[in-house]
Design a protein around this motif. Structure first.
Motif, PDB file in Angstrom:
ATOM      1  N   LEU A 188       0.864  -1.185   0.000  1.00 42.87           N
ATOM      2  CA  LEU A 188       0.000   0.000   0.000  1.00 42.87           C
ATOM      3  C   LEU A 188       0.897   1.230   0.000  1.00 42.87           C
ATOM      4  O   LEU A 188       1.233   1.779   1.058  1.00 42.87           O
ATOM      5  CB  LEU A 188      -0.917   0.003   1.226  1.00 42.87           C
ATOM      6  N   GLY A 189       1.328   1.658  -1.190  1.00 44.00           N
ATOM      7  CA  GLY A 189       2.239   2.787  -1.270  1.00 44.00           C
ATOM      8  C   GLY A 189       3.534   2.473  -0.537  1.00 44.00           C
ATOM      9  O   GLY A 189       4.222   1.505  -0.859  1.00 44.00           O
ATOM     10  N   PRO A 190       3.885   3.260   0.493  1.00 44.17           N
ATOM     11  CA  PRO A 190       5.142   3.031   1.205  1.00 44.17           C
ATOM     12  C   PRO A 190       5.093   1.885   2.207  1.00 44.17           C
ATOM     13  O   PRO A 190       6.112   1.537   2.792  1.00 44.17           O
ATOM     14  CB  PRO A 190       5.366   4.358   1.938  1.00 44.17           C
ATOM     15  N   PHE A 191       3.909   1.299   2.389  1.00 43.57           N
ATOM     16  CA  PHE A 191       3.730   0.301   3.435  1.00 43.57           C
ATOM     17  C   PHE A 191       3.478  -1.097   2.868  1.00 43.57           C
ATOM     18  O   PHE A 191       2.977  -1.251   1.756  1.00 43.57           O
ATOM     19  CB  PHE A 191       2.553   0.683   4.345  1.00 43.57           C
ATOM     20  N   ALA A 192       3.809  -2.099   3.687  1.00 43.35           N
ATOM     21  CA  ALA A 192       3.429  -3.484   3.418  1.00 43.35           C
ATOM     22  C   ALA A 192       2.590  -3.963   4.594  1.00 43.35           C
ATOM     23  O   ALA A 192       3.019  -3.845   5.751  1.00 43.35           O
ATOM     24  CB  ALA A 192       4.652  -4.369   3.257  1.00 43.35           C
ATOM     25  N   ALA A 193       1.392  -4.461   4.303  1.00 45.88           N
ATOM     26  CA  ALA A 193       0.501  -4.993   5.333  1.00 45.88           C
ATOM     27  C   ALA A 193       0.560  -6.516   5.273  1.00 45.88           C
ATOM     28  O   ALA A 193       0.369  -7.102   4.204  1.00 45.88           O
ATOM     29  CB  ALA A 193      -0.930  -4.506   5.117  1.00 45.88           C
ATOM     30  N   VAL A 194       0.823  -7.152   6.421  1.00 49.99           N
ATOM     31  CA  VAL A 194       1.136  -8.580   6.479  1.00 49.99           C
ATOM     32  C   VAL A 194       0.175  -9.292   7.425  1.00 49.99           C
ATOM     33  O   VAL A 194      -0.065  -8.828   8.548  1.00 49.99           O
ATOM     34  CB  VAL A 194       2.591  -8.790   6.956  1.00 49.99           C
ATOM     35  N   ALA A 195      -0.358 -10.433   6.981  1.00 56.28           N
ATOM     36  CA  ALA A 195      -1.276 -11.236   7.785  1.00 56.28           C
ATOM     37  C   ALA A 195      -0.540 -12.346   8.514  1.00 56.28           C
ATOM     38  O   ALA A 195       0.429 -12.908   8.000  1.00 56.28           O
ATOM     39  CB  ALA A 195      -2.357 -11.851   6.890  1.00 56.28           C
ATOM     40  N   ASP A 196      -1.022 -12.674   9.709  1.00 54.78           N
ATOM     41  CA  ASP A 196      -0.507 -13.832  10.462  1.00 54.78           C
ATOM     42  C   ASP A 196      -1.524 -14.951  10.357  1.00 54.78           C
ATOM     43  O   ASP A 196      -2.678 -14.808  10.783  1.00 54.78           O
ATOM     44  CB  ASP A 196      -0.289 -13.453  11.928  1.00 54.78           C
ATOM     45  N   VAL A 197      -1.108 -16.105   9.798  1.00 52.07           N
ATOM     46  CA  VAL A 197      -2.050 -17.194   9.544  1.00 52.07           C
ATOM     47  C   VAL A 197      -2.449 -17.950  10.812  1.00 52.07           C
ATOM     48  O   VAL A 197      -3.310 -18.822  10.761  1.00 52.07           O
ATOM     49  CB  VAL A 197      -1.489 -18.181   8.501  1.00 52.07           C
TER      50      VAL A 197
END
Length: 347
Positions: A188-197
């Motif tokens: 997302l632009g300058p960011f990375a959004a990460v999920a924990d499974v």
């Protein structure tokens, strides 16, 4: 993720496994809960569109603006380049381990391919299959990788926890958990959004500063992630039977803004930004749900189409809005399904 067929076996022996724990020779880190997994799909009755056989069991799939598509496959391991309109194979790029997720570093590549078995991250040209870079030591079983707007690649260290930061094809730093068992990521632009499974929500990282900037306990157990627009990510809440849309502000803060009902272990996600559509594979029923996300705070379900068996991944052809779905069932004929825009439900 680990093939759904192995889930029952793992549960029977009380193993706490991860999304890709079927990779030979790997062990799983200590965990308190099992990871989210796709459903084991029944045989597909009548998938629409064109179904093209593909050698090797496919998982991740992407399509560039040139119309060249790439699928990560196993047995044999590699990245298959093919024509997105016809499914005709152009080239097989062998790899030292099987890739799972794939992403594009730019509109027409290169393809970012994390190799779970060899702890490497490849950058592969869509045009000719050239391997542009090979980063080694990318955690333990790197699962997904996305490039933020400053050019930093953020890779999820699934079996080690946390994330790895790369620039110019080399590892530059890493952060520990954070996410105990990170899976899907969205840029997302300058960011990375990460999920924990394992059900611990979402972490947000700043690519330029290589810092964790936010965390939120979103959803039940998330798996895949996709960018809906520059500030909104969608997460497949595979155990919660929903797709959750989240907003990231200028400081990296994250909050949930909408929930889309998606019964039956939602898993694969893709977005058509030109037409503002979200596609969700429902692995328990071999269906593809189509959602209007022109207003991410008020998404509208437009309908379903039948898919191939074990539809674990989906991608959109940016030239025309056609949709490609992978048939990932190891017990059936592996395939790519091509659904034209005209065959999709409209609002």
């Amino acid at each position: 993720m680990m093939r759904a067929r192995l889930v029952a076996v793992a549960a029977a022996f009380l193993l706490v496994t991860g999304c890709s724990a079927d990779t030979p020779g790997e062990t799983t880190p200590p965990a308190t809960t099992p990871a989210a997994e796709p459903a084991q799909a029944p045989d597909s009755a009548d998938p629409i569109g064109t179904v093209v056989p593909l050698a090797g069991a496919p998982e991740g799939v992407v399509v560039g603006t040139s119309g060249i598509a790439a699928a990560g496959v196993r047995d044999p391991d590699g990245v298959v380049l093919f024509d997105a309109a016809t499914g005709a194979v152009r080239q097989m790029v062998p790899t030292t381990g099987a890739p799972r997720h794939l992403s594009l570093a730019g509109p027409d590549g290169p393809v970012l391919a994390p190799l779970e078995g060899s702890d490497e991250l490849l950058s592969v040209a869509l045009t000719d299959g050239a391997i542009l870079s090979t980063a080694t030591g990318v955690g333990r079983q790197p699962h997904d990788a996305v490039q933020t707007s400053d050019g930093t690649v953020v890779a999820t260290n699934e079996m080690g926890g946390g994330v790895i930061f790369l620039r110019d094809g080399s590892v530059v730093s890493e952060l520990p958990p954070g996410p105990v068992q990170p899976g899907g990521a969205a840029a997302l632009g300058p960011f990375a959004a990460v999920a924990d499974v394992q059900g611990n929500g979402v972490w947000v990282y700043d690519g330029a500063t290589q810092r964790e900037v936010a965390q939120a306990p979103i959803g039940v157990k998330l798996t895949h992630a996709v960018a809906v627009n520059e500030t909104t990510a969608g997460f497949a809440d595979t155990d919660g039977g929903a797709v959750l849309l989240t907003s990231v502000d200028a400081a990296g803060g994250i909050r949930q803004i909408a929930s889309i009902d998606a019964p039956g272990n939602p898993y694969g996600l893709a977005v058509d930004p030109a037409r503002q559509l979200l596609f969700v594979t429902l692995t328990a029923s071999n269906l593809l749900r189509v959602v209007d996300v022109s207003d991410p705070a008020a998404p509208r379900i437009l309908g379903y189409v039948p898919t191939v068996t074990q539809a674990n991944s989906v991608a959109v052809d940016p030239r025309n809005g056609n949709v490609l779905v992978t048939g990932s069932d190891p017990g059936a004929a592996s395939s790519i399904q091509i659904i034209t825009r005209a065959e999709l439900p409209v609002g």
